[in-house]
Write a protein that holds these residues in place. Structure first.
Motif, PDB file in Angstrom:
ATOM      1  N   SER A 159       0.855  -1.187   0.000  1.00  0.00           N
ATOM      2  CA  SER A 159       0.000   0.000   0.000  1.00  0.00           C
ATOM      3  C   SER A 159       0.886   1.231   0.000  1.00  0.00           C
ATOM      4  O   SER A 159       1.705   1.393   0.904  1.00  0.00           O
ATOM      5  N   HIS A 194       1.076   5.505  -0.339  1.00  0.00           N
ATOM      6  CA  HIS A 194       0.473   6.835  -0.418  1.00  0.00           C
ATOM      7  C   HIS A 194       1.508   7.775  -1.032  1.00  0.00           C
ATOM      8  O   HIS A 194       2.635   7.851  -0.550  1.00  0.00           O
ATOM      9  N   LEU A 242       2.961  11.305  -1.803  1.00  0.00           N
ATOM     10  CA  LEU A 242       2.900  12.562  -1.058  1.00  0.00           C
ATOM     11  C   LEU A 242       3.305  13.760  -1.903  1.00  0.00           C
ATOM     12  O   LEU A 242       2.637  14.787  -1.895  1.00  0.00           O
ATOM     13  N   THR A 243       4.434  13.654  -2.594  1.00  0.00           N
ATOM     14  CA  THR A 243       4.930  14.744  -3.444  1.00  0.00           C
ATOM     15  C   THR A 243       5.519  14.114  -4.707  1.00  0.00           C
ATOM     16  O   THR A 243       5.883  12.943  -4.719  1.00  0.00           O
ATOM     17  N   VAL A 303      -3.143   9.236  -5.636  1.00  0.00           N
ATOM     18  CA  VAL A 303      -3.126   9.556  -4.208  1.00  0.00           C
ATOM     19  C   VAL A 303      -2.619   8.336  -3.435  1.00  0.00           C
ATOM     20  O   VAL A 303      -1.723   8.434  -2.599  1.00  0.00           O
ATOM     21  N   GLU A 304      -3.197   7.181  -3.758  1.00  0.00           N
ATOM     22  CA  GLU A 304      -2.849   5.936  -3.059  1.00  0.00           C
ATOM     23  C   GLU A 304      -3.002   4.788  -4.033  1.00  0.00           C
ATOM     24  O   GLU A 304      -3.906   4.785  -4.863  1.00  0.00           O
ATOM     25  N   THR A 317      -2.682   0.415  -4.001  1.00  0.00           N
ATOM     26  CA  THR A 317      -2.389  -0.846  -3.318  1.00  0.00           C
ATOM     27  C   THR A 317      -2.354  -1.956  -4.350  1.00  0.00           C
ATOM     28  O   THR A 317      -3.260  -2.080  -5.172  1.00  0.00           O
ATOM     29  N   PHE A 368     -12.306  12.769  -8.214  1.00  0.00           N
ATOM     30  CA  PHE A 368     -11.407  11.633  -7.999  1.00  0.00           C
ATOM     31  C   PHE A 368     -11.930  10.425  -8.782  1.00  0.00           C
ATOM     32  O   PHE A 368     -13.101  10.374  -9.160  1.00  0.00           O
ATOM     33  N   LEU A 369     -11.048   9.479  -9.037  1.00  0.00           N
ATOM     34  CA  LEU A 369     -11.489   8.222  -9.618  1.00  0.00           C
ATOM     35  C   LEU A 369     -10.664   7.072  -9.061  1.00  0.00           C
ATOM     36  O   LEU A 369      -9.515   7.263  -8.658  1.00  0.00           O
ATOM     37  N   GLU A 370     -11.310   5.907  -8.995  1.00  0.00           N
ATOM     38  CA  GLU A 370     -10.577   4.699  -8.648  1.00  0.00           C
ATOM     39  C   GLU A 370     -10.138   4.057  -9.952  1.00  0.00           C
ATOM     40  O   GLU A 370     -10.750   4.266 -11.005  1.00  0.00           O
ATOM     41  N   ARG A 393      -5.520  -1.541  -7.020  1.00  0.00           N
ATOM     42  CA  ARG A 393      -6.528  -0.472  -7.067  1.00  0.00           C
ATOM     43  C   ARG A 393      -5.841   0.804  -6.617  1.00  0.00           C
ATOM     44  O   ARG A 393      -5.060   0.799  -5.685  1.00  0.00           O
ATOM     45  N   GLN A 394      -6.146   1.891  -7.307  1.00  0.00           N
ATOM     46  CA  GLN A 394      -5.622   3.171  -6.865  1.00  0.00           C
ATOM     47  C   GLN A 394      -6.742   4.196  -6.797  1.00  0.00           C
ATOM     48  O   GLN A 394      -7.774   4.063  -7.456  1.00  0.00           O
ATOM     49  N   LEU A 395      -6.531   5.213  -5.957  1.00  0.00           N
ATOM     50  CA  LEU A 395      -7.366   6.400  -5.972  1.00  0.00           C
ATOM     51  C   LEU A 395      -6.522   7.519  -6.568  1.00  0.00           C
ATOM     52  O   LEU A 395      -5.402   7.768  -6.115  1.00  0.00           O
ATOM     53  N   ARG A 452      -6.547  11.587  -8.575  1.00  0.00           N
ATOM     54  CA  ARG A 452      -7.294  12.799  -8.879  1.00  0.00           C
ATOM     55  C   ARG A 452      -7.650  12.784 -10.360  1.00  0.00           C
ATOM     56  O   ARG A 452      -6.819  12.408 -11.197  1.00  0.00           O
TER      57      ARG A 452
END
Lengths: 285, 285
Positions: A71, A73, A75-76, A230-231, A233, A258-260, A277-279, A281
């Motif tokens: 997983s 996330h 960040l930048t 954004v994230e 996994t 947003f979209l998955e 799967r990701q989330l 923007r």
């Protein structure tokens, strides 16, 4: 079949060289790395490449060799250049161990800036039983020869100045390549054959690259623009057989900006070797 | 309609009381909590309840109120009793902030034992634009009245001595309840209407409970046994409207002793309010 002849092998390839991590002397669990300019989209380093690099550091830090679930996330934005990966062993079990890692780069004053943070559980894919009761079916994608590679010109998979295009051999399903000609299907799907350009076969670490290497599904919705993760996994479920992979990504829920995005990676033996799967923007356009 | 009359409200309900976190004086970012015996399956505390509890601590620690994407790795089994949640603010941005949290319990000597580790990105659901371009459709589930609640007796949703049964009002789709009568469908699906038993409406935090509150999909594959979560990631996409939720979970890839499980949560306004995916161990049976 027009599959690539293997010019490189696992351990001796562009991907392996560019995901090398070097243990820092006297600092257990700390690894230096160099983010290669070879895996960029415009100026940003590809998120799957970053995940593979952090995954390699965790392979070194943990007693189990293979990523089972990772997983991340984001960040930048990462840039080509030096990086350091700081790992922590969270828990060691008999069949699974869990670790954490952050990849940092440096600002002008040499301060560390965190790029991504990862928590992952590792195991040994070779030790798993052979039972398969999956109901999932491989993606409906035309034969390798009937999909569109870079030689297709205007329908080339990724437009613009993207170094990563030269590192991958992506062959897009024509049904999901309409966006490159201004005619997206509107379904939010993307399917492709996937190989590394130098013919290196896939392994569990390169699957972490593969899950985030296709053009984004929002292109197939007609939204051409930057769609930062954004994230993300990823689950690695089986060691991939040699030969090209088939990757299908879909989005079903673009809402609120947003979209998955779900990815499935299938190997040449028809095994579902990875899911992610990701989330992300949605592009502003 | 046989929907429950609201006997409790958001902020004043069993769920709210049992997910209360108390900031520890003099230790910023540290929260004490009590894991309630009311949310157990056999003796283990439900993973969705734990996620909601950690989610509440992160809501307190981060400047943004709502979980957008929450990734949890489950390390050891939780038990009813005292716990402490240690949070860290990882990054604060304009629209999203990212935090990390670990929930610990105590061994006989008072040493902390980590139960779950979470990295999460939070935002403000109320600030999102109203665009919806989703292609996902609500689950095909019979009307509330035609689904099976605890009063159905032998087809009751969860067999055995499970305190959580009394905290939830689950009404299972008869098509996915055959396992309770020894006749699983074999498809790996589970669908239910979902409410909290005291009628409290759903909110973003209770969605973290909802994604892991149904009987596991492996029951519908005829595998009746313990299926512990290794990792679960949930996306909360919209603030749920009042009224019962519909939840559909599926597994498509049971292999090598593990399975993935995807959940979708829909609200009474037909919005896809949450999605989740977990990797779990398959029951040994």
């Amino acid at each position: 079949m027009a599959y690539a002849a293997a010019q490189a092998s696992i351990g001796d390839s562009e991907f392996d060289r560019d995901t090398t991590v070097t243990a820092r002397a006297g600092e257990p669990g700390v690894y230096d790395a160099e983010l290669s300019a070879g895996w960029t989209i415009i100026t940003a380093v590809n998120g799957g490449y970053l995940l593979a690099l952090v995954g390699r550091a965790l392979s070194a830090a943990l007693p189990h060799p293979d990523p089972f679930t990772v997983s991340a996330h984001y960040l930048t934005s990462s840039e080509p250049g030096p990086a350091v990966i700081r790992t922590e062993v969270v828990r060691v079990g008999r069949t699974l161990s869990t670790g954490q890692a952050s990849l940092f780069q440096y600002d002008a004053d040499g301060n560390e800036i965190e790029r991504i943070r990862v928590v992952a559980s590792y195991g040994d894919l070779a030790a798993l039983p052979d039972d398969v009761r999956t109901t999932a079916l491989p993606p409906a994608i035309p034969a390798y020869e009937d999909c569109l590679g870079p030689e297709a010109g205007p329908a080339a998979p990724i437009p613009g100045s993207n170094a990563i295009v030269d590192r991958l051999r992506l062959r897009l399903d024509p049904a999901t390549a309409g966006w490159a000609l201004g005619a997206p299907s509107g379904k939010g799907e993307m399917r492709a054959w996937f190989e590394l350009a130098d013919g290196r076969d896939a392994d569990p670490l390169s699957l972490l690259l593969a899950v985030d290497a296709l053009p984004p599904t929002c292109f197939d919705l007609g939204l051409m623009g930057w769609s930062p993760t954004v994230e993300l996994t990823a689950h690695v479920r089986h060691r991939p057989a040699p030969g090209p992979l088939r990757i299908a990504i879909t989005t079903r829920n673009l809402a609120g900006g947003f979209l998955e995005e779900d990815a499935e990676v299938w190997d040449s033996a028809d095994r579902l070797v990875a899911q992610s799967r990701q989330l992300a923007r949605a592009p502003r356009g």
